[in-house]
Motif scaffolding. Sequence first.
Motif, PDB file in Angstrom:
ATOM      1  N   ASN A   8      41.830  39.398  38.904  1.00 33.13           N
ATOM      2  CA  ASN A   8      43.216  39.508  39.356  1.00 33.13           C
ATOM      3  C   ASN A   8      44.171  39.734  38.192  1.00 33.13           C
ATOM      4  O   ASN A   8      45.220  40.368  38.339  1.00 33.13           O
ATOM      5  CB  ASN A   8      43.583  38.236  40.129  1.00 33.13           C
TER       6      ASN A   8
ATOM      7  N   LYS B 135      29.694  35.360  47.449  1.00 34.66           N
ATOM      8  CA  LYS B 135      29.795  33.893  47.481  1.00 34.66           C
ATOM      9  C   LYS B 135      29.444  33.346  48.870  1.00 34.66           C
ATOM     10  O   LYS B 135      28.696  32.372  49.000  1.00 34.66           O
ATOM     11  CB  LYS B 135      31.220  33.461  47.104  1.00 34.66           C
ATOM     12  N   ALA B 136      29.989  34.008  49.900  1.00 31.74           N
ATOM     13  CA  ALA B 136      29.726  33.550  51.277  1.00 31.74           C
ATOM     14  C   ALA B 136      28.238  33.657  51.609  1.00 31.74           C
ATOM     15  O   ALA B 136      27.677  32.761  52.257  1.00 31.74           O
ATOM     16  CB  ALA B 136      30.554  34.380  52.256  1.00 31.74           C
TER      17      ALA B 136
ATOM     18  N   THR C 103      39.786  25.889  45.523  1.00 35.67           N
ATOM     19  CA  THR C 103      38.496  26.567  45.710  1.00 35.67           C
ATOM     20  C   THR C 103      37.395  25.794  45.002  1.00 35.67           C
ATOM     21  O   THR C 103      36.314  25.566  45.563  1.00 35.67           O
ATOM     22  CB  THR C 103      38.559  28.010  45.152  1.00 35.67           C
ATOM     23  N   VAL C 104      37.679  25.379  43.757  1.00 37.74           N
ATOM     24  CA  VAL C 104      36.699  24.601  42.987  1.00 37.74           C
ATOM     25  C   VAL C 104      36.386  23.284  43.716  1.00 37.74           C
ATOM     26  O   VAL C 104      35.225  22.875  43.825  1.00 37.74           O
ATOM     27  CB  VAL C 104      37.230  24.331  41.549  1.00 37.74           C
TER      28      VAL C 104
ATOM     29  N   ALA D 163      33.845  37.809  47.274  1.00 39.90           N
ATOM     30  CA  ALA D 163      33.899  36.788  48.337  1.00 39.90           C
ATOM     31  C   ALA D 163      32.659  36.887  49.236  1.00 39.90           C
ATOM     32  O   ALA D 163      32.101  35.865  49.640  1.00 39.90           O
ATOM     33  CB  ALA D 163      35.170  36.959  49.157  1.00 39.90           C
TER      34      ALA D 163
ATOM     35  N   LEU E 206      31.078  28.663  41.247  1.00 42.09           N
ATOM     36  CA  LEU E 206      32.232  28.381  40.374  1.00 42.09           C
ATOM     37  C   LEU E 206      32.466  29.551  39.414  1.00 42.09           C
ATOM     38  O   LEU E 206      33.606  29.936  39.159  1.00 42.09           O
ATOM     39  CB  LEU E 206      32.006  27.077  39.596  1.00 42.09           C
TER      40      LEU E 206
ATOM     41  N   ALA F   7      37.700  42.021  45.254  1.00 44.27           N
ATOM     42  CA  ALA F   7      37.844  40.629  45.715  1.00 44.27           C
ATOM     43  C   ALA F   7      36.969  40.363  46.939  1.00 44.27           C
ATOM     44  O   ALA F   7      36.335  39.303  47.035  1.00 44.27           O
ATOM     45  CB  ALA F   7      39.305  40.342  46.032  1.00 44.27           C
TER      46      ALA F   7
ATOM     47  N   ALA G  29      43.133  28.180  43.150  1.00 48.94           N
ATOM     48  CA  ALA G  29      41.844  28.186  42.438  1.00 48.94           C
ATOM     49  C   ALA G  29      41.268  26.770  42.340  1.00 48.94           C
ATOM     50  O   ALA G  29      40.056  26.568  42.535  1.00 48.94           O
ATOM     51  CB  ALA G  29      42.018  28.789  41.055  1.00 48.94           C
TER      52      ALA G  29
ATOM     53  N   ILE H 192      48.528  30.616  42.207  1.00 46.33           N
ATOM     54  CA  ILE H 192      47.094  30.929  42.020  1.00 46.33           C
ATOM     55  C   ILE H 192      46.338  29.735  41.410  1.00 46.33           C
ATOM     56  O   ILE H 192      45.241  29.412  41.875  1.00 46.33           O
ATOM     57  CB  ILE H 192      46.916  32.214  41.189  1.00 46.33           C
TER      58      ILE H 192
ATOM     59  N   PHE I 118      41.123  32.423  50.080  1.00 51.92           N
ATOM     60  CA  PHE I 118      41.705  32.368  48.734  1.00 51.92           C
ATOM     61  C   PHE I 118      42.059  33.757  48.192  1.00 51.92           C
ATOM     62  O   PHE I 118      43.225  34.000  47.854  1.00 51.92           O
ATOM     63  CB  PHE I 118      40.773  31.592  47.785  1.00 51.92           C
ATOM     64  N   PRO I 119      41.118  34.704  48.120  1.00 51.45           N
ATOM     65  CA  PRO I 119      41.523  36.018  47.608  1.00 51.45           C
ATOM     66  C   PRO I 119      42.507  36.748  48.520  1.00 51.45           C
ATOM     67  O   PRO I 119      43.451  37.390  48.055  1.00 51.45           O
ATOM     68  CB  PRO I 119      40.196  36.798  47.491  1.00 51.45           C
TER      69      PRO I 119
ATOM     70  N   THR J  59      36.730  36.088  40.062  1.00 55.20           N
ATOM     71  CA  THR J  59      37.753  36.556  41.021  1.00 55.20           C
ATOM     72  C   THR J  59      39.146  36.416  40.431  1.00 55.20           C
ATOM     73  O   THR J  59      39.968  37.336  40.505  1.00 55.20           O
ATOM     74  CB  THR J  59      37.675  35.747  42.341  1.00 55.20           C
ATOM     75  N   VAL J  60      39.414  35.225  39.831  1.00 55.41           N
ATOM     76  CA  VAL J  60      40.742  34.979  39.245  1.00 55.41           C
ATOM     77  C   VAL J  60      40.955  35.896  38.038  1.00 55.41           C
ATOM     78  O   VAL J  60      42.035  36.486  37.879  1.00 55.41           O
ATOM     79  CB  VAL J  60      40.898  33.489  38.853  1.00 55.41           C
TER      80      VAL J  60
ATOM     81  N   LEU K  62      45.564  36.237  46.068  1.00 54.45           N
ATOM     82  CA  LEU K  62      45.368  37.231  45.026  1.00 54.45           C
ATOM     83  C   LEU K  62      45.781  38.647  45.438  1.00 54.45           C
ATOM     84  O   LEU K  62      46.189  39.427  44.578  1.00 54.45           O
ATOM     85  CB  LEU K  62      43.899  37.248  44.575  1.00 54.45           C
TER      86      LEU K  62
ATOM     87  N   ILE L  51      36.573  30.583  51.103  1.00 47.83           N
ATOM     88  CA  ILE L  51      36.120  31.585  50.119  1.00 47.83           C
ATOM     89  C   ILE L  51      36.794  32.929  50.402  1.00 47.83           C
ATOM     90  O   ILE L  51      37.110  33.685  49.486  1.00 47.83           O
ATOM     91  CB  ILE L  51      34.570  31.688  50.140  1.00 47.83           C
TER      92      ILE L  51
ATOM     93  N   THR M 198      34.108  32.316  41.239  1.00 48.36           N
ATOM     94  CA  THR M 198      35.533  32.008  41.463  1.00 48.36           C
ATOM     95  C   THR M 198      36.322  32.381  40.218  1.00 48.36           C
ATOM     96  O   THR M 198      37.410  32.978  40.304  1.00 48.36           O
ATOM     97  CB  THR M 198      35.710  30.509  41.794  1.00 48.36           C
TER      98      THR M 198
END
Lengths: 118, 194
Positions: free
Chosen positions: A33, A53-54, B64-65, A50, A23, A46, B61, B57, B188-189, A29-30, B193, B185, A26
């Motif tokens: 941006n 996270k993966a 994603t959560v 990712a 979280l 990004a 997001a 976005i 999303f970007p 990442t936002v 984004l 995952i 995430t």
Amino acid sequence: MHVDAEAVRKSVRTYMMIGAALLVFTGITVAANLLHLPVPAAITLALIIASIKASMVAAVFMHLNHEKQWIYGSLILTVVFFIVLMSVPFFTITDTFGTHVTGPAAGHEAAAGEHAGH
Amino acid sequence: MNIPYTVETRPDTGLNNGKLGIWLFLASEVMLFGALFSTYIILRTSAPVWPHGELSIPLGAVNTVILISSSVTMVMAWASLKLNDWAKHRLYLIGTFLLSAFFLVNKYFEYSEHLTHGEGPWHSTFLAIYFTLTGLHGLHIIGGMVVMAYFIGPGAALWKRNPEQFVNRIEFTGLYWHFVDLVWIFLFPVLYLL
């Protein structure tokens, strides 16, 4: 199952921590941006986040950090084919077969030809 | 006649057949989504301009959560079974199912927002690849929900007959579900984004 249960009890805490970390990443990442970085830098950042996270999902939730050889073997094969698949766009971009040469020399020759025609 | 190696491990692979089977299936899924990601790269690099800010976005997001949370509840559903706690397992599995339903509701709002403005897959190259990737991912979500619904409903009876086989089945469902999360995952970007 008793030995298993003890190990699982310890893993539960890890699952929660990884969930929280995912979280947070995430959110990063936002937030990244919002910085409006140049496109190549934004794409790199990004994709790095990712990938982290993966990797966490695969290693902890999918238990790839302690799996059997057969699974690693099949996944290594998948990775090889995946790399080939991802190389296709690269080969497509660099492929120049059948395309017109539009360099300065070609332009000069074309212009000379037109001039001779007149 | 019983199917062999559903619980006990095969001497040659050291795995039960279900575990190897689900991983081979996931390997094929990697290639399926890989082909589409590869297509995305070709379309994007060859496009003179690529749109930015066409997707919401905050909605992406939130989704994603939701998916990350569902991955946590899914692994907890499996862990609860290992700890012999049936009530918690039910709670976590139903939680995962509900979270996946929330994901689809969000996606529905997102899709309808575009479609009511006439922005379907035919509208642009970006929307074509967006609808293809997220549509295929959405179908995977629905597939996972069907399997979870089965284990919440009629499939739950297996816990009494053969608990170890049931634990294995939940583990395989979890592996599939984490893969679906893993794909998002990256989606999303890439779509929202960049």
